[in-house]
Design an enzyme around this catalytic site. Structure first.
Site, mmCIF file in Angstrom:
data_model
loop_
_atom_site.group_PDB
_atom_site.id
_atom_site.type_symbol
_atom_site.label_atom_id
_atom_site.label_comp_id
_atom_site.label_asym_id
_atom_site.label_seq_id
_atom_site.Cartn_x
_atom_site.Cartn_y
_atom_site.Cartn_z
ATOM 1 N N LYS A 1 -5.439 -7.575 -4.470
ATOM 2 C CA LYS A 1 -6.705 -6.642 -4.301
ATOM 3 C C LYS A 1 -8.108 -6.758 -4.595
ATOM 4 O O LYS A 1 -7.565 -6.688 -5.860
ATOM 5 C CB LYS A 1 -5.499 -5.888 -3.098
ATOM 6 C CG LYS A 1 -6.179 -4.678 -2.675
ATOM 7 C CD LYS A 1 -5.144 -4.278 -2.438
ATOM 8 C CE LYS A 1 -5.885 -2.897 -0.967
ATOM 9 N NZ LYS A 1 -4.793 -2.104 -1.051
ATOM 10 N N CYS B 1 -3.914 -5.017 3.359
ATOM 11 C CA CYS B 1 -3.779 -3.413 3.607
ATOM 12 C C CYS B 1 -5.410 -3.202 3.745
ATOM 13 O O CYS B 1 -5.929 -3.161 4.991
ATOM 14 C CB CYS B 1 -3.356 -2.999 2.522
ATOM 15 S SG CYS B 1 -2.429 -0.838 3.610
ATOM 16 N N GLU C 1 3.293 -6.080 1.995
ATOM 17 C CA GLU C 1 1.857 -5.540 0.785
ATOM 18 C C GLU C 1 3.114 -5.444 0.065
ATOM 19 O O GLU C 1 3.948 -4.579 0.478
ATOM 20 C CB GLU C 1 1.057 -4.595 0.631
ATOM 21 C CG GLU C 1 0.639 -4.343 -0.346
ATOM 22 C CD GLU C 1 -0.780 -2.687 0.158
ATOM 23 O OE1 GLU C 1 -0.934 -2.794 -0.422
ATOM 24 O OE2 GLU C 1 -0.101 -2.623 1.412
#
Length: 547
Positions: A349, A399, A293
Site C-alpha cells: 500500500k 482501501c 485487506e
C-alpha cells in the site's frame, strides 16, 4: 434667569436598530441556506442514489455567496463545509468515538470545512469575470486539489466526483477522470445560481443576460449523456471467474486491534464453505480467489494458508499484514499466492492512513493519544505494481488508496486489465463509509474502463462493471462470498492517456482566474480613485473661483 436646555434624543436610533435587525436577519437567512445546502450535498452521496441533488447544493451555495465580500463568503463557506463534513464523516465516530469521544470527528470536519471556507473567500474575486460559473467551479476544485495533498498526504474523502457513481456526469470520468466529473457538476450548480440571480433581475423575463448561465446549466449534463455511448464494457482479452471471500468481523471499531485471530478464523471458515459449494457444483469453479485487506497476518511461512490455496487449486490474492523475510517492518500488502508455490509477488500500500497505519508527528501525538506508544508505523509502498495471476494482470488498489487518482491510474498504465480493491471497513461500523468507498470504485471503473472487484472484510463487497454498474454485492456484517465472471479489458481511456494533466490544467486555470480577478479589482479601484480625485479637483476649483 438661565434657561435650561431640554435633553435631546437621537430620533434616528429606532431606524438604526431596525437596520441592524434587518441585516442580522439577512445574515441568519444566508447562513441557514448555506447549512441547508451542505446537508443537501451530503444527501447526494451514497448510499442514496440522489446524484442530481449535488448541483442543487452548489446552486444554493452560489446564491448565498452572490454579492458577498471575502470575509462574508468565507464565513458562509465555513457553515456550508461544516454542515456537509459533520454528516458525511460521521462514521469516524464508529471508529474512535467510544475511546476518544467526538474530538477526532469534529477536528477533521473542521479542517475540511476550512478548505471550503478558503475557496469561498476567493470566489468574490473571480465572480466578476466573464463566464463566472466556470471560474467559481474551478476555485472550488482548487481546494479539493489542495486537501488531497495537505496536511499529511491529504484527505480526498468527499470530493464532488465521488457523489456521481451513476447519472449523467459519470461518463466524463473516461475523458478527464474524477476532476472533470467534479468540474462539470460544479459548473451546473453555480450556473443555476447565476441563472436565478439574472432571472430575478429581469423580472423572470428571458433576456440576453441569461445565455451564459443557461449554457452552464445545460451543457455539462448534455456532454455527459453524449459520451455514454463510448463507454466500453465488453471483454477484450477474455474474462475470468473471480471469487470474493467476505469472512466478516466483529463490529468493534478500534477494538478490532485485538481481533486479528477472529478475522483470520472467519475467513478460513467462509473459504471452507465456498470450497464445499464449489465441489457440490452450487457455484462455478473460480479462476481466482480474493481475500480482503488485512484479513490475516503473514510472517514467514504459513502452512495453513498454503494448504487452503492448494485446496482451491487456483491462485489467490490475499490481503495481509505482511512481514517479508528479513524485514522488521509490517506492510499492508496484497499477496499473489499460487498453489504449490506460495507468495510469488506482492503489492505494498502506497497511501497509508495517517494516525492509523502511521502516526505523523509521533512525539506530539503521544500527548493526546495514549495508544500511540504501543504502535509502529507500517512500511510505505513506493512502486506501482501489477500482479500476474490466472493469466491476468491485476492492479491492486488497497482501501484508502481508491480515493487518490494516481494509484489506480499507475496500475492501469502498467497494463492491468482488472482492478481489485481489497478493503477492511470493519473499523468504521455500520455507517455510510463502506457505501461511500464503493462509490469511488464505481467512478474508477468508468475512469479506467476496467471492471473492479471490491473485497471487503465485513462488506460491502461488490463486482463493478466497467460502466460503473454494480452487478453483484453483499450486505454489511455478513459472512458470505461472491463468485462472478468479470471482463478483462486493455483499451486505455482518454483519461488514462491524459493522466494528471487534466487536473493540472483545471488547477492552473483556477489560479489564473484568481490572478485575473485581483488585477481586475485593482484596476477597478484605481479607476474609481482617479474618478473621485478628478471630481474633487473640479469641486475644489469651483469653490476657489466662487471665493
Amino acid at each position: 434667569m438661565t434657561a435650561t436646555a431640554s435633553p435631546s434624543f437621537p430620533h434616528h436610533a429606532p431606524a438604526r436598530v431596525a437596520r441592524t435587525r434587518d441585516r442580522l436577519g439577512r445574515v441568519a437567512a444566508r447562513a441557514a441556506l448555506a447549512a441547508a445546502s451542505g446537508l443537501v450535498l451530503f444527501a447526494g452521496f451514497s448510499p442514496r442514489p440522489l446524484w442530481w441533488l449535488v448541483p442543487l447544493a452548489f446552486a444554493g451555495l452560489g446564491l448565498v455567496l452572490h454579492g458577498r465580500r471575502a470575509w462574508g463568503a468565507a464565513g458562509y463557506g465555513l457553515v456550508f463545509g461544516l454542515a456537509f463534513n459533520l454528516t458525511h464523516l460521521l462514521w469516524i465516530q464508529d471508529f474512535l468515538g467510544q475511546e476518544f469521544g467526538p474530538a477526532p470527528w469534529l477536528a477533521l470536519s473542521a479542517v475540511m470545512a476550512l478548505f471550503v471556507a478558503a475557496a469561498c473567500a476567493l470566489m468574490p474575486v473571480v465572480a466578476r469575470l466573464p463566464a463566472a460559473p466556470v471560474w467559481l467551479a474551478l476555485v472550488f476544485l482548487l481546494q479539493e486539489w489542495a486537501r488531497q495533498r495537505f496536511p499529511f498526504n491529504g484527505f480526498p474523502w468527499g470530493r464532488v466526483a465521488f457523489s456521481q457513481p451513476e447519472g449523467a456526469y459519470l461518463s466524463l470520468a473516461s475523458i478527464g477522470g474524477a476532476p472533470l466529473v467534479g468540474f462539470a457538476v460544479l459548473v451546473t450548480g453555480f450556473g443555476l445560481a447565476h441563472l436565478l440571480v439574472r432571472a430575478r433581475a429581469t423580472g423572470w423575463r428571458p433576456a440576453r443576460s441569461w445565455r451564459t448561465p443557461v449554457v452552464a446549466v445545460v451543457l455539462p449534463p448534455l456532454v455527459g449523456l453524449a459520451v455514454w455511448p463510448t463507454i466500453g464494457t465488453a471483454a477484450e482479452t477474455g474474462s475470468r471467474t473471480v471469487a470474493v471471500v467476505q469472512g466478516n468481523a466483529p463490529d468493534a471499531g478500534i477494538g478490532l486491534l485485538g481481533e486479528r485471530a477472529t478475522i483470520r478464523e472467519n475467513h478460513f471458515r467462509q473459504s471452507a464453505e465456498l470450497l464445499d459449494a464449489i465441489r457440490a457444483g452450487e457455484v462455478p469453479r473460480p479462476d481466482l480467489v480474493v481475500w480482503p485487506e488485512t484479513a490475516t497476518d503473514v510472517r514467514g511461512e504459513d502452512p495453513e494458508l498454503a494448504a487452503l490455496v492448494d485446496d482451491f487449486g487456483v491462485p489467490a490474492l490475499i490481503g495481509a499484514l505482511y512481514r517479508p523475510p528479513g524485514s522488521d517492518l509490517t506492510e499492508n500488502a496484497t499477496l499473489a499466492w499460487r498453489p504449490g508455490q506460495g507468495v510469488v509477488d506482492h503489492y505494498v500500500k502506497r497511501e497509508l492512513v495517517p494516525f492509523a497505519e502511521y502516526v505523523p508527528m509521533r512525539e506530539v501525538a503521544r500527548w493526546f493519544t495514549p495508544f500511540v506508544g504501543n504502535t509502529q508505523d507500517m512500511r510505505w509502498g513506493t512502486e506501482p505494481t501489477t500482479l500476474d495471476l490466472a493469466g491476468t494482470r491485476l492492479g491492486s488498489v488497497i482501501c484508502y488508496e481508491i480515493a487518490y487518482d494516481y494509484v489506480a491510474r499507475d496500475t492501469v498504465n502498467l497494463g492491468a486489465n482488472l482492478l481489485v480493491t481489497p478493503t477492511n471497513n470493519a473499523w468504521f461500523g455500520r455507517g455510510e463509509m463502506s457505501h461511500q468507498q464503493l462509490a469511488m470504485s464505481r467512478v474508477r471503473a468508468v475512469e479506467h474502463g476496467r471492471a473492479v472487484v471490491v473485497a471487503a472484510t465485513s462488506g460491502v463487497s461488490a463486482i463493478v462493471a466497467p460502466d460503473g454498474g454494480v452487478t453483484r454485492s453483499t450486505s454489511l456484517y455478513t459472512d458470505t462470498s461472491l463468485v462472478s465472471e468479470v471482463p478483462l479489458r486493455e483499451q486505455a481511456t482518454l483519461s488514462d492517456r491524459l493522466g494528471a494533466w487534466t487536473e493540472y490544467a483545471l488547477v492552473g486555470a483556477a489560479l489564473a482566474a484568481v490572478v485575473a480577478g485581483f488585477v481586475l479589482r485593482s484596476r477597478s479601484r484605481g479607476t474609481a480613485g482617479r474618478t473621485d480625485a478628478t471630481e474633487g479637483e473640479q469641486h475644489g476649483g469651483g469653490d476657489t473661483a466662487h471665493g
